[in-house]
Design a protein around this motif. Structure first.
Motif, mmCIF file in Angstrom:
data_model
loop_
_atom_site.group_PDB
_atom_site.id
_atom_site.type_symbol
_atom_site.label_atom_id
_atom_site.label_comp_id
_atom_site.label_asym_id
_atom_site.label_seq_id
_atom_site.Cartn_x
_atom_site.Cartn_y
_atom_site.Cartn_z
ATOM 1 N N LEU A 56 -36.469 -3.450 39.264
ATOM 2 C CA LEU A 56 -37.570 -4.375 38.960
ATOM 3 C C LEU A 56 -38.190 -4.908 40.242
ATOM 4 N N TYR A 57 -37.338 -5.283 41.189
ATOM 5 C CA TYR A 57 -37.852 -5.827 42.448
ATOM 6 C C TYR A 57 -38.709 -4.790 43.166
ATOM 7 N N ARG A 58 -38.216 -3.569 43.242
ATOM 8 C CA ARG A 58 -38.979 -2.520 43.934
ATOM 9 C C ARG A 58 -40.307 -2.234 43.239
ATOM 10 N N GLN A 59 -40.307 -2.245 41.910
ATOM 11 C CA GLN A 59 -41.524 -1.937 41.157
ATOM 12 C C GLN A 59 -42.537 -3.076 41.196
ATOM 13 N N ARG A 60 -42.067 -4.296 41.055
ATOM 14 C CA ARG A 60 -42.989 -5.407 40.815
ATOM 15 C C ARG A 60 -43.144 -6.402 41.960
ATOM 16 N N CYS A 61 -42.208 -6.424 42.902
ATOM 17 C CA CYS A 61 -42.198 -7.517 43.875
ATOM 18 C C CYS A 61 -42.313 -7.083 45.330
ATOM 19 N N SER A 62 -41.700 -5.973 45.677
ATOM 20 C CA SER A 62 -41.575 -5.614 47.089
ATOM 21 C C SER A 62 -42.912 -5.344 47.779
ATOM 22 N N GLY A 63 -43.917 -4.952 47.028
ATOM 23 C CA GLY A 63 -45.224 -4.690 47.623
ATOM 24 C C GLY A 63 -45.806 -5.912 48.311
ATOM 25 N N CYS A 64 -45.571 -7.076 47.759
ATOM 26 C CA CYS A 64 -46.085 -8.323 48.346
ATOM 27 C C CYS A 64 -45.009 -9.111 49.098
ATOM 28 N N HIS A 65 -43.773 -9.086 48.599
ATOM 29 C CA HIS A 65 -42.712 -9.914 49.177
ATOM 30 C C HIS A 65 -41.851 -9.173 50.200
ATOM 31 N N LYS A 109 -43.897 -13.735 53.196
ATOM 32 C CA LYS A 109 -44.692 -14.664 52.392
ATOM 33 C C LYS A 109 -45.759 -13.847 51.673
ATOM 34 N N ALA A 110 -45.717 -13.829 50.374
ATOM 35 C CA ALA A 110 -46.703 -13.076 49.596
ATOM 36 C C ALA A 110 -48.057 -13.770 49.693
ATOM 37 N N MET A 111 -49.076 -12.996 49.991
ATOM 38 C CA MET A 111 -50.452 -13.499 50.107
ATOM 39 C C MET A 111 -50.538 -14.658 51.118
ATOM 40 N N ASP A 112 -49.605 -14.711 52.033
ATOM 41 C CA ASP A 112 -49.507 -15.799 53.020
ATOM 42 C C ASP A 112 -49.442 -17.179 52.374
#
Length: 104
Positions: free
Chosen positions: A32-41, A48-51
């Motif tokens: 789940l983390y790799r699919q939904r979160c790692s791109g930003c986080h 920091k996602a989106m700073d």
């Protein structure tokens, strides 16, 4: 003797089930983390996602769970809400456990 052996087998089976369930939850959290979160986080939840959002690896498991549920439920608005929109409570807990286990 037979009763003791039966009890030992039952206990072993229960322990094996708990171990497999825990490993399964970690694997699901990782996916789940790799699919939904790692791109930003980031791969290690250290960005920091989106700073704007804090690095996830600095948050406690409870804070992550509370924040993910609030975003999923629309109580907090932001660009990352779509990634969280369909998460179940169980998936949120799995994600928080996985992130909490990453190196700091």
């Amino acid at each position: 003797m037979t009763l003791r052996l039966s009890f030992s087998c039952l206990l072993f089976s229960c322990l094996a089930f708990v171990s497999l369930t825990s490993t399964h939850a970690q694997a699901d959290g990782k996916g789940l983390y790799r699919q939904r979160c790692s791109g930003c986080h980031g791969r290690l939840a250290d960005k920091k996602a989106m700073d704007q959002a804090p690095a996830l690896n600095t948050l406690s498991e409870d804070v992550m769970i509370e924040g993910l549920k609030a975003r999923r439920d629309g109580k907090i608005e932001g660009k990352g809400n779509r990634a969280k929109a369909n998460l179940t409570d169980e998936q949120i807990v799995e994600l928080a456990k996985f992130i909490n286990g990453l190196p700091k």
